[in-house]
Structure formats: structure tokens, C-alpha cells
Design a protein around this motif. Structure first.
Motif, short mmCIF file in Angstrom:
data_model
loop_
_atom_site.label_atom_id
_atom_site.label_comp_id
_atom_site.label_asym_id
_atom_site.label_seq_id
_atom_site.Cartn_x
_atom_site.Cartn_y
_atom_site.Cartn_z
N GLY A 97 -64.14 -49.30 6.50
CA GLY A 97 -62.76 -48.85 6.44
C GLY A 97 -61.77 -49.90 5.96
N PRO A 98 -61.75 -51.07 6.60
CA PRO A 98 -60.76 -52.06 6.20
C PRO A 98 -60.89 -52.49 4.74
N GLN A 99 -62.09 -52.30 4.18
CA GLN A 99 -62.28 -52.72 2.79
C GLN A 99 -61.61 -51.76 1.82
N LEU A 100 -61.27 -50.57 2.31
CA LEU A 100 -60.73 -49.57 1.41
C LEU A 100 -59.21 -49.49 1.50
N GLY A 101 -58.58 -50.61 1.54
CA GLY A 101 -57.13 -50.64 1.63
C GLY A 101 -56.48 -50.13 0.35
N ALA A 102 -55.18 -49.85 0.45
CA ALA A 102 -54.47 -49.32 -0.71
C ALA A 102 -54.36 -50.38 -1.79
N GLN A 103 -54.47 -49.95 -3.02
CA GLN A 103 -54.34 -50.88 -4.12
C GLN A 103 -52.86 -51.08 -4.43
N THR A 104 -52.53 -52.30 -4.82
CA THR A 104 -51.17 -52.61 -5.23
C THR A 104 -51.21 -52.94 -6.71
N MET A 105 -50.82 -51.98 -7.50
CA MET A 105 -50.94 -52.17 -8.94
C MET A 105 -49.71 -52.90 -9.48
N ARG A 106 -49.95 -53.76 -10.43
CA ARG A 106 -48.89 -54.52 -11.06
C ARG A 106 -49.10 -54.50 -12.57
N THR A 107 -48.02 -54.45 -13.28
CA THR A 107 -48.11 -54.42 -14.74
C THR A 107 -47.54 -55.71 -15.31
N VAL A 108 -48.33 -56.34 -16.15
CA VAL A 108 -47.85 -57.53 -16.86
C VAL A 108 -48.11 -57.30 -18.35
N ALA A 109 -47.09 -57.52 -19.15
CA ALA A 109 -47.26 -57.31 -20.59
C ALA A 109 -46.67 -58.48 -21.35
N GLY A 110 -47.24 -58.77 -22.48
CA GLY A 110 -46.72 -59.82 -23.35
C GLY A 110 -46.86 -59.39 -24.80
N ASN A 111 -45.73 -59.36 -25.50
CA ASN A 111 -45.73 -58.94 -26.90
C ASN A 111 -45.07 -60.02 -27.74
N ARG A 112 -45.70 -60.40 -28.84
CA ARG A 112 -45.17 -61.51 -29.63
C ARG A 112 -45.08 -61.14 -31.10
N GLN A 113 -43.98 -61.56 -31.69
CA GLN A 113 -43.80 -61.27 -33.12
C GLN A 113 -44.62 -62.24 -33.97
N ILE A 114 -44.91 -61.80 -35.17
CA ILE A 114 -45.59 -62.70 -36.10
C ILE A 114 -44.60 -63.74 -36.59
N GLY A 115 -45.01 -64.98 -36.56
CA GLY A 115 -44.17 -66.06 -37.08
C GLY A 115 -44.90 -66.77 -38.19
#
Lengths: 385, 283
Positions: B19-37
Motif C-alpha cells: 500500500g504505502p508504495q502506491l502513493g499518489a504521483q506528483t507530476m511536474r513539467t519542465v520544458a526548454g526551447n532554444r532558438q537556432i543561433g
């Protein structure tokens, strides 16, 4: 905001998004090496991690900002600018409206191609009271002042935008996970111990008694036997291959050998726990006739708790730098010593069949069937003496 | 009855333990977008422990666009671009002692890379569902290492760069490649462990007239999808393996497609198999 002639407006070269339940941040990396981070985090509006205003957490502004960033995560930088320009939030007032204007102003100025630059750290003043600024006109200044303290460091890194990846609750979460894992391990091992005690009581007792009586001998037997596991596996594999026909079963044999070793290790551990449990219970005052009032189940559970207790300090302090490694290695070494002794005892007792290292027994009566037979016999011998 | 009760108690305890192993997931979003230089190249390293992995071509003029959605209680994001040496490292890495959850459909990595800059890939992913489309990229080299996965690597359109080598190391997986010809790589190396493996060599080989491939597979089935407009030579060796020649002609110890001598593009496959089957399908 004026700059020397010839200076070019910094352009956004990269943007980052960081969205979690605690915060919604947009990072902008500019062509002059500086960076701006705008975030809404639990009612606090921050620019480059410095508070620049307060808002109603979970309100319309935050909700819209989150939706915007969710979109921005997949947008090109040009697309982000366009999207930001078109960003509208209805029904804002007071601090939220002020923050919205701050963000709008920042985006209007950041990519401008005029002769103004937003960020010139060396000319900036310290951050003032965020509530007393002319929002639309001073937004560039506000951002610049907030950035000033950190721009130099960012600019000299020569690297991309680093996202702050350390959540505030990670330490607590990790400790909670560790403890939950420890409890789960205890329960799982206890279940296995119950099964072994139920279905192979004599063997478990024999191994446990071997460990109890001949711990050092068992440890060294296990120590010397451990390096032989891989050669045995190799010899078995080569032998099967040499028979040609046996090649087909090599994968099965490899899996079976691994499983046998894994199951054996659990068995050794349970036997060790059983022996340790008996020692603990006896020392707690049940000496003499402890077996009459103590089942092997209880001894196994107490022993498991004792063995796993060595992991508790690490579970609680796994996020404390320095000491966590010491505690981890202490737990590993202790567990290895115990498992090695269990392994050796299993070898010495031939998997619990041979009783050479077990104390002499007297015939066991039926009343001890659900108790520890060896332990009961030992107690009975003690009574007779 | 007593044993049944004990087993029941054991099951209940086990469930409580899990049971304790099935805790709620905490989702996080990380994004990185870079222009062509001013970038002249891009070395991409992808490390993805578990979840859904998608890699494709960027159509918006960016150097890259990376989006990582992850369970922050169990994983750490990797998103690091170095302007100095033109390297991008992206993915998620497991936090110690937190493995075993099902992240299908929740944890994901999406990476789009520019076709305008020469790119090399080093992709490692574990328990993941992966869809990699490297078609249309300016590809120099790619190495894909994967564990237990359900993965597809495709080249939907021809690459534009000069690709030297394409390498796949696959563990226990359902692994499929599509239109490898569009990769236009001079040499392909494939090492497979256990599972169903499909290599599709169709596509437009362009100026590559003699592509070669070294293929080694252990247990499992290997299906070779071969284009009819390309001459194919298969040198096969194996232990307890079956080979479905499917219309190929044996000559000097090797198997040749009927059009081998007349074909402009000649594909040479060196196949080693142990305890598996090798099938050929024409398309």
C-alpha cells in the motif's frame, strides 16, 4: 533605460517552463547572456526568485498563467511572443491586475528592437517596494533590478538555462518513502518468514540454531562460499553447453540459479532473524521457558525488526549530507555480515537437514508443533538440567 | 483451515505492505526551447528511465524543443544545454530507491530537434514506450540503447546529412524499425537480446549504394523487411537458429536476392543468431 549608442536590444534565445503544483515559472534566456525568471508560486509573484508582488493563489491569474505555460512548453520562442501578446485574462483587479501588467510590460519590452535594453546590471539600483511602482512604465526597470543581483553569475556561466529542480518537499518525501519502503520490506519479509516457519519449521530452526551456536563458523563458511557462486554458475553453464542438448536449457538454468540464490538469501535472512529474535526475547526476561510462551513467528518478527532497525537511521537521515553515506554503509555491512552468516549456516546445516551444529535434542512432543521445536527442546533440556 | 487462515493473513499483510508504495504521483513539467543561433552542430544525449518517449523533427525553426513531464517524487529531470560544446542532455533519471511504478501515459519526454544543424544522438531509455522519428534530420550518427521497451524507430522522410553509423543495442523488447533506408547511413549495427525484433530496410537510400549492417540477436524472433528494389546479400551464422530464406538464392555460402547483380543499391547484412528465428519479408 537609455544605453550607449550601438548597443543592441537583447533577444530571447531560449525559454524554459517549470510547472508543478507549487509553482508556475517561465524562464527567458537573453542574447546578452542574462536571464529572467517569472514565476507565480503559492500567492507570490517572483522575478528572478525575488518577490515582486502578491496575488490570490489559485485565482484567475494563476489559472490562466498555468494554461499559458502549458502551451508555451511546446511553442517556439516566436510563438511564445505571439502567444504572450495575445494573452488575456478577464476579471482581474487589484494586485492580480498589477502583476498581469508587469508580465505584459516585460514581454513588450524584452524583444524590442529599439535602442533600449532592459537589462544593464551595472547601472541598476536596489529593489524597491514593489507596491509603489508605475507598472506599465517601470516594468523594465523592475525586471532589471531584480535581475541585477544574479545576471552577472548567469552571464558568465556560458551555459543554458538551468531549471531549479529541487522541490522543497523532496527531503520530507524521500524520508517518507524510505520509511514506507522499510515498513513494506519488513511486512514482506515477515510474510515470507511466516510461510517458512509454517511449511519448513524444522529446516528454519536448524539453520537458525546453527547460526546461534556457531555464528563465527557460519560467517566464515558463508564468506568463503560467496566467491564460489559465480564460478559455480559458470561451470554449470559450460557443462550444459558441452552437452549440446543442454544449450537449450541454459537460459532456464541461469534464471533458475539466480532465483535460487535470491530465494536462498531471503531464507538465510529469515533464519538469521529467527535466531536474533530468540536472543532478543530471551534477554527481555523470557529466559528459561521462553519457548513455551513464544512462538517462532514472534521470534522471527522480533528478529526481523531487529535486523531492519539498522536501516532506520539511514531512512530517517538519508537527506543529511555526509552522515547519510556513513549510515548507509553501516547498514549495508551489517546486513551483509548477517546474510553471510545465514548463508554459511545454510551450508553447514545442508539447508537445515543436517543437525551437526544444532544443540542436542530430546524427543519433541506434539504440543510444540506450533512453537519452535528446537527452542522448545532446548528449554526442556534446560529444565531437566 | 489453519493454513488457509495463515495464507489469508499473509496476503492481507502483503497488501498492507504494498500500500504505502502506491502513493499518489506528483507530476511536474519542465520544458526548454532554444532558438537556432550560431550553432554548427548539436550533440544530443537522451536518458529516459521510464515512461513515454517521443523524438521528432522540429518544424518551428527552433534548435530544439524539449518537454519533460515526470513524477518528481521518483525522478529528476535532465535538461542541460551547453553553448560551449553544443551539447544537449535531456531526460529523466530515477532517484535512488524509487523504482517499480507504472509511469505509462503519465511520465513523458517529447523532444523535437532542428533539421538545419548536423545532429548526433546518444539515446538511452529503459522501461519506456518509445516512438522515435529521426526522418528529415541532418543526421550524422545515432546510437540507441534500450532495455525493456516497446519501441519504434522510424525515418519517415530521408535524412539530409551524411550519416556514418546507426547503432541499436536492444535488451528485452518489442523493437521495430521502419524505413531504415531513409536514414541513409553507411553502416548499421544492431544487437538484440530477447524479444520480437523487426528491421525494415525499405526507404530511399539516396546516394548510399552499398550500405552494410551487422546484426546480432540472441533469443527471440528477428524479422527482416527487405525492399524489392534493392539488392540484398545476407551472410548468416547461428546456433540453433532457423532462417526463412523466402525466395533468396544461396550462393557461395551467402543468400542473395534475385536482383542482386543488377540492383544499383546493394545492401549487405551480416546476421548472427542464437536460439532464435530469422524471417524475411519483402515489401
Amino acid at each position: 533605460m537609455s544605453v550607449p549608442a550601438g548597443a543592441q536590444a537583447p533577444q530571447i534565445v531560449a525559454h524554459t517552463v517549470d510547472l508543478s503544483s507549487r509553482q508556475a515559472s517561465l524562464g527567458l534566456e537573453l542574447s546578452d547572456g542574462s536571464a529572467v525568471k517569472i514565476s507565480l508560486a503559492r500567492g507570490v509573484f517572483q522575478i528572478n526568485d525575488k518577490e515582486a508582488g502578491r496575488y490570490s493563489s489559485g485565482g484567475a491569474l494563476e489559472e490562466s498563467w498555468r494554461a499559458l505555460l502549458d502551451e508555451a512548453a511546446s511553442l517556439s520562442t516566436a510563438g511564445l511572443r505571439t502567444r504572450m501578446t495575445a494573452w488575456r485574462v478577464n476579471g482581474l483587479a487589484g494586485p492580480e491586475l498589477k502583476i498581469k501588467r508587469l508580465i505584459d510590460g516585460a514581454f513588450q519590452k524584452l524583444p524590442s528592437a529599439g535602442t533600449e535594453v532592459l537589462i544593464a546590471p551595472s547601472t541598476r539600483e536596489p529593489v524597491g517596494d514593489p507596491g509603489n511602482v508605475d507598472v506599465a512604465a517601470q516594468v523594465g526597470e523592475r525586471v532589471a533590478r531584480a535581475v541585477a543581483a544574479s545576471v552577472a553569475a548567469q552571464a558568465t556561466q556560458g551555459r543554458g538555462f538551468d531549471v531549479n529542480i529541487a522541490p522543497a518537499s523532496r527531503g520530507v518525501g524521500t524520508v517518507a518513502n524510505n520509511i514506507a519502503g522499510l515498513i513494506g520490506m519488513f511486512v514482506a519479509l515477515a510474510c515470507i518468514a511466516f510461510g517458512l516457519v509454517s511449511f519448513a519449521p524444522r529446516q528454519v530452526e536448524a539453520v537458525a540454531d546453527t547460526v546461534h551456536r556457531s555464528f563465527v563458523r557460519s560467517f566464515f563458511a558463508g564468506l568463503f562460499a560467496q566467491p564460489l557462486l559465480l564460478p559455480i554458475l559458470g561451470m554449470m553453464t559450460v557443462g550444459l553447453i558441452l552437452t549440446i542438448v543442454g544449450i537449450v536449457v541454459v537460459p532456464v538454468a541461469l534464471v533458475a540459479f539466480t532465483l535460487a540464490v535470491a530465494l536462498g538469501m531471503i531464507g538465510w535472512y529469515v533464519a538469521i532473524a529467527r535466531a536474533l529474535g530468540e536472543v532478543i526475547l530471551r534477554r527481555r526476561g523470557a529466559d528459561g521457558d521462553f519457548s513455551l510462551g513464544t512462538t517462532p513467528y514472534r521470534a522471527s518478527v522480533v528478529g526481523l525488526a531487529g535486523l531492519l532497525a539498522i536501516w532506520a537511521p539511514f531512512a530517517l537521515m538519508s537527506e543529511v549530507p555526509g552522515i547519510n553515506w556513513v549510515l548507509l554503509w553501516c547498514a549495508i555491512v551489517f546486513t551483509w555480515v548477517m546474510a553471510t552468516a545465514g548463508f554459511g549456516a545454510t551450508i553447514l546445516s545442508r539447508g537445515g537437514i543436517r543437525h551437526s551444529f544444532v544443540r542436542p535434542l530430546i524427543p519433541v512432543s506434539g504440543e510444540f508443533r506450533i512453537t519452535g521445536e528446537v527452542a522448545a527442546a532446548r528449554a526442556a533440556v534446560r529444565e531437566l538440567e | 483451515m489453519r493454513i488457509a487462515t495463515r495464507i489469508l493473513v499473509a496476503i492481507v499483510l502483503a497488501v498492507i505492505g504494498i500500500g504505502p508504495q502506491l502513493g499518489a504521483q506528483t507530476m511536474r513539467t519542465v520544458a526548454g526551447n532554444r532558438q537556432i543561433g550560431s550553432q554548427t552542430e548539436l550533440d544530443v544525449t537522451v536518458e529516459f528511465a521510464a515512461g513515454r518517449l517521443t523524438i521528432g523533427r522540429d518544424e518551428t525553426g527552433m534548435l530544439y524543443r524539449a518537454k519533460v513531464v515526470y513524477d518528481e517524487e521518483q525522478f529528476e529531470p535532465l535538461l542541460d544545454y551547453s553553448a560551449a560544446d553544443h551539447t544537449l542532455r535531456v531526460g529523466v533519471d530515477g532517484i535512488r530507491g524509487t523504482h517499480g511504478k507504472d509511469h505509462d501515459g503519465k511520465q513523458e519526454l517529447r523532444l523535437d530537434v532542428t533539421p538545419k544543424v548536423p545532429v548526433t544522438f546518444d539515446i538511452k531509455f529503459g522501461a519506456a514506450k518509445a516512438d522515435l522519428d529521426l526522418g528529415g534530420l541532418n543526421l550524422r550518427r545515432a546510437e540507441v540503447n534500450t532495455g525493456a521497451t516497446d519501441a519504434t524507430v522510424r525515418f519517415s522522410t530521408p535524412t539530409t546529412g551524411r550519416c556514418d553509423e546507426l547503432t541499436f543495442h536492444v535488451g528485452a523488447a518489442q523493437f521495430k524499425t521502419e524505413t531504415l533506408g531513409n536514414s541513409r547511413c553507411q553502416h548499421l549495427e544492431f544487437m538484440g537480446g530477447v524479444g520480437g525484433l523487426t528491421l525494415d530496410f525499405s526507404g530511399d537510400w539516396g546516394g548510399v549504394t552499398r550500405p552494410t549492417a551487422d546484426i546480432s540477436v540472441g533469443l527471440g524472433s528477428l524479422t527482416l523487411r527487405l525492399p524489392r528494389n534493392v539488392g540484398v546479400q545476407i551472410d548468416i551464422s547461428g546456433v540453433f537458429s532457423s532462417f526463412d530464406r523466402s525466395g533468396m538464392i544461396k550462393r557461395d555460402g551467402a543468400y542473395f536476392s534475385p536482383n542482386y547483380d543488377t540492383a544499383t543499391t546493394k545492401l549487405v547484412l551480416n546476421v548472427k543468431s542464437a536460439l532464435g528465428s530469422v524471417d524475411v519479408a519483402w515489401r
